[in-house]
Enzyme design. Structure first.
Site, PDB file in Angstrom:
ATOM      1  N   HIS A  74       0.841  -1.194   0.000  1.00 51.88           N
ATOM      2  CA  HIS A  74       0.000   0.000   0.000  1.00 51.88           C
ATOM      3  C   HIS A  74       0.875   1.243   0.000  1.00 51.88           C
ATOM      4  CE1 HIS A  74      -3.748  -2.025   0.216  1.00 51.88           C
ATOM      5  NE2 HIS A  74      -3.418  -2.680   1.300  1.00 51.88           N
ATOM      6  N   LYS A  91     -13.362   3.988   7.239  1.00 50.58           N
ATOM      7  CA  LYS A  91     -13.923   4.893   6.239  1.00 50.58           C
ATOM      8  C   LYS A  91     -15.439   4.721   6.152  1.00 50.58           C
ATOM      9  CE  LYS A  91     -13.040   4.304   1.778  1.00 50.58           C
ATOM     10  NZ  LYS A  91     -14.312   4.360   1.016  1.00 50.58           N
TER      11      LYS A  91
END
Length: 918
Positions: free
Chosen positions: A147, A580
């Protein structure tokens, strides 16, 4: 005047930071002159004054000074402040090493949180006998991921490594005046090199670039420090209990990787990339072994007449093709040269380059890492039996551990793909195998019945007479490479398959069917060669996770497959996307509840649970101290088995420096021991605490979703008030910022979402909703609400860890600076409305934090963290102000390439200063 230990510690850290800062200043002055340096220093001083006073005259003077900079001076300012943050990182890492060594030298009791402390505590508490059972079932694995929150180039990391080595030298060696001068000159050279090394990449990273970056941490740290950890732990155990003397630990800890295997949303991870990744990893492992064998042969120069050896060692030496007359009476050397030749032939066979073999043609390669291990064991037993145990405990011991840990594949690679892709591929295979079946139109029960029927059958679905879609063939090619890798390197090369966005039993069975197509699942004997791992990552999926697994365990076929995996099922839980989706507080609570539910379901079905925690670098993505996070797990959730992702800039922070890397590996082991050995350390929360968390979570979820998903115009506010657009264009990784070509927050990956909020110093994903939740809770419980929250913080590790992580985030937030970013939003009414809400929630959260923790000052109770932030803030603040100006200039003049470069430089510098921000 007496000084506290903290004052003394602070002075050592401050000393190193001052030294590095002064050298950097000298470098800038010597290369660019006093005028440039004075302008940079003036802005630093204005930044300090503005943070302290926050008055209008200082703000105007500060902004005028920034406006007066030329484009080139702006870049030099950004670079200077960015490099200072990098140097401060080096000083902090060295300080952690210094503290650990000073503790050992003082001969004091092992510090809390260390591996030595965990082992000592277990034996003092009478739990030493439990270690045998612990290591029989233990599996601890940090997993490196690709990532892209790591924005630093490897060239920059190399410079940092060189500077760190020189700092470490100053601590370890009592230098003469000449030696100190040479060291100082070395630091000057290192920092001068760093200053003149380009911060940004000119091209976007490829997946293979990411693979190389990941491998560098094995080269620098993991290949040497993980075997050292094993040896140290064996010695600790033997020091407490003589029964452990000579006992060698199994391969209970490995460092895994997603790099080259994570295909979720990354079209660049192909079958060829996976194949190349596996080969590069193997080359690194075997290359390391060959170098160690070469050194070992030079050290074991024992003459047979003087040392003796076993018959099996003599036979191993005689099988060697080394016929040098100089070594005829040196059986250990001859044996090791024979091992070296076979291993070189193995490496050449893997790479299909015979001329690289380094050994005689015709040498038989090893068929497996176990065979290599067996030969090394022969050398070990011979040394032990001939009274040379001290020689066996040296390089040979660490090499034997390395082979046991890393095998021929170095790091187990996880495969990961989205459940939607599996659904499409299985649907296409079934459509051609049984025309008329519209798999995507079937309900869950119908899908499960159809998949179970196919899994009972040995017939393949793939036909050589059908032309399939590119996606289907790409997915099937991946499985073929896995089968090939198992034959070549062993099954440990690719042991796991992770299903992103898993939400049903059919998601698991679809992967099982695809594994069957490539021979990785064999229905006739119910054998499964890889672990099928669902990743529950949204709030709804976390809530449904235990029920999904209960349904899977009720199916005889699925349980037969688990029998071939030693009745062990791994579950991955996602921190980033759940945050999120539902915000910081609700994400943490739903993860906790999901784990509690999974523990119960697994216990009822007699299945062993292994949890894989998908934690990011930032608190908004599940980050924070790993030791405390493991201790905060619910009872029964660890059970000596745990995997955890290491992502983005956290990989560099933890593993770039070998000693820091070793400490972080030890922390994972220590925390796992403390949570797994009876009696377990986890504290069971009372019913009132559980009820309070449920109420807090409900209110926090409402507040968070109201802002992020239900406020009209919030998406526009986010894109205009942060650097998300510029992050998407930055060359920091191989995967896109969004899963789909849209600006929707739902489609945006969690990484750029969190990194964007960190850059503008709001850190919104790490705290938003907590203040409203506490306010509503206290309104509902006016008489005892705060008492309950105080008790939860004092007595419940889960809640304490959650609050402490939020505390750390708030220490790095700054609403004044965030307001400057908000001013970039063109719609004034939208800007004012949303920013007022955020400011109000921020103040509510600060007030709640102080009341719960009893703090009287600002946030962040960790003294070392406070000092860390304090040293950096003047530089980070200035970078933020410069970034805002560059964003305004760039958005007004779209073709301003210089402004874009400056923005990208500032993103790098702010990320370096905040460290765990993405």
């Amino acid at each position: 005047m007496m000084h506290s230990p903290n004052d003394v510690e602070d002075e050592f850290l401050s000393r190193d930071i001052r030294r590095l800062k002064n050298i950097l200043s000298d470098v800038i002055q010597s290369l660019h002159g006093n005028d440039v340096f004075n302008r940079i220093e003036n802005i630093r001083q204005l930044s300090i004054r503005f943070r302290r006073d926050q008055d209008e005259p200082t703000r105007l003077e500060f902004e005028a000074a920034l406006h007066a900079l030329s484009e080139e001076e702006t870049k030099q300012l950004i670079r200077s402040f960015s490099y200072f943050s990098l140097l401060a990182n080096i000083a902090e890492d060295q300080h952690h090493i210094r503290l650990a060594h000073s503790h050992l030298i003082a001969g004091s009791a092992a510090r809390e949180g260390s591996l030595a402390h965990a082992v000592d505590s277990a034996f003092r508490a009478g739990r030493g006998d439990a270690f045998k059972d612990f290591f029989e079932q233990a599996f601890i694995s940090p997993v490196l991921t690709a990532h892209p929150t790591e924005v630093q180039r490897k060239s920059i990391l190399n410079c940092q490594t060189a500077i760190a080595r020189l700092l470490n030298e100053r601590d370890r060696i009592r230098m003469t005046q000449a030696e100190a001068a040479r060291n100082e000159e070395g630091l000057m050279r290192g920092i001068a090199t760093l200053w003149q090394t380009r911060l940004l990449r000119t091209e976007k990273l490829s997946v293979m670039d990411e693979v190389e970056n990941g491998l560098s941490f094995f080269d620098n740290t993991i290949l040497t420090e993980l075997p050292n950890l094993y040896a140290s732990l064996e010695d600790m155990l033997a020091g407490h209990d003589a029964g452990w003397t000579g006992t060698e630990l199994p391969a209970f800890m490995k460092v895994g990787s997603w790099i080259g295997g994570d295909r979720d949303g990354n079209p660049f991870v192909t079958a060829d990339v996976l194949r190349s990744t596996l080969q590069k990893q193997s080359e690194r492992a075997l290359g390391f072994y060959l170098a160690e064998l070469h050194k070992l042969a030079s050290q074991l120069s024992l003459a047979q007449a003087l040392s003796g050896c076993t018959e099996e060692l003599r036979q191993l030496a005689d099988r060697s093709e080394d016929q040098s007359p100089h070594r005829l009476d040196e059986p250990y050397r001859r044996a090791i040269y024979g091992i070296h030749a076979r291993l070189a032939a193995t490496k050449a066979g893997f790479s299909k380059v015979a001329e690289e073999s380094g050994g005689p043609s015709g040498t038989e390669p090893y068929g497996s890492a176990d065979q290599l291990q067996s030969d090394l064991d022969v050398v070990h037993r011979s040394l032990m039996s001939s009274g040379s145990s001290m020689l066996a405990r040296g390089r040979l011991r660490h090499l034997r551990h390395a082979v046991k840990i890393f095998g021929f594949s170095l790091a187990p690679i996880d495969l990961r793909q989205n459940a939607e892709v599996h659904e499409r591929v299985v649907g296409e295979l079934l459509l051609h195998a049984a025309p008329g079946i519209a798999y995507d139109q079937l309900g869950e029960s119908e899908r499960v019945a159809l998949l179970l029927k196919e899994l009972e059958s040995s017939r393949p679905l793939l036909s050589p007479f059908v032309t399939y879609s590119v996606e289907t063939m790409s997915e099937l090619d991946i499985f073929r490479v896995v089968k090939e890798a198992h034959r070549k390197y062993g099954r440990e090369a690719v042991p796991n398959y992770i299903i992103s966005k898993a939400s049903s039993v059919s998601d698991l069975l679809e992967v099982a069917l695809l594994l069957k197509e490539s021979g990785l699942l064999r229905p006739h004997d119910a054998t499964l060669d890889v672990n099928i791992i669902p990743l529950f990552e949204t709030i709804d999926d976390l809530r449904q996770g235990p029920a999904v697994m209960a349904r899977a365990f009720s199916m005889p076929l699925y349980m037969r497959l688990l029998e071939s995996r030693n009745r062990m099922q791994e579950i991955m839980v996602g921190y980033s996307d759940s945050n999120k989706d539902g915000g910081f507080l609700t994400s943490g609570w739903e993860l906790y509840k999901a784990e509690v539910g999974l523990v119960q379901v697994f216990k009822e079905h007699g299945v062993k649970l292994r949890l894989f925690h998908g934690r990011g670098g930032s608190v908004g993505r599940g980050g924070g101290p790993s030791y405390e996070a493991i201790l905060a797990q619910p009872a029964g959730a660890v059970q000596a088995r745990i995997r955890v992702t290491e992502q983005g800039e956290v990989i560099t922070a933890k593993y770039a420096n070998p000693e820091v890397g070793r400490q972080n590996l030890e922390l994972l082991v220590a925390a796992t021991i403390e949570t797994s050995l009876p009696p377990q350390r986890q504290t069971e929360p009372g019913a009132d605490h559980l009820a309070a968390m449920e109420q807090l979570s409900a209110e926090a979820l409402s507040a968070y979703r109201s802002l992020v998903y239900q406020t009209e115009g919030f998406e526009t506010y986010f894109w205009e008030s942060t650097v998300i657009s510029e992050i998407a264009a930055l060359n920091i990784g191989s995967r896109p910022a969004s899963r789909k070509p849209s600006t929707s927050i739902e489609d945006l990956r969690a990484i750029p979402w969190v990194l964007s909020w960190a850059q503008c110093r709001l850190m919104l994903p790490g705290w938003y909703g907590f203040g409203s939740a506490v306010r509503c809770f206290l309104e509902a419980h006016p008489s005892d609400g705060m008492k309950i929250l105080n008790q939860m913080y004092a007595e419940w590790p889960f809640f304490s860890s959650l609050v402490s992580n939020m505390d750390m985030v708030l220490a790095k937030s700054d609403m004044v600076i965030a307001g400057r970013y908000a001013a970039l939003v063109q719609d004034v009414a939208l800007r004012d409305s949303i920013f007022r809400r955020i400011c109000s929630e921020h103040q509510l959260t600060l007030d709640a934090l102080k009341a719960i923790t009893g703090q009287t000052g600002g946030p962040e109770k960790n003294p070392l963290q406070q000092r860390s932030v304090r040293h950096r803030l003047p530089y980070i603040d200035a970078l933020n102000h410069v970034q805002v100006e560059l964003l305004r200039r760039f958005r007004e003049r779209r073709q301003d390439k210089s402004a874009r470069i400056g923005i990208h430089l500032s993103i790098n510098g702010i990320a370096a200063g905040l460290r765990n921000s993405g």
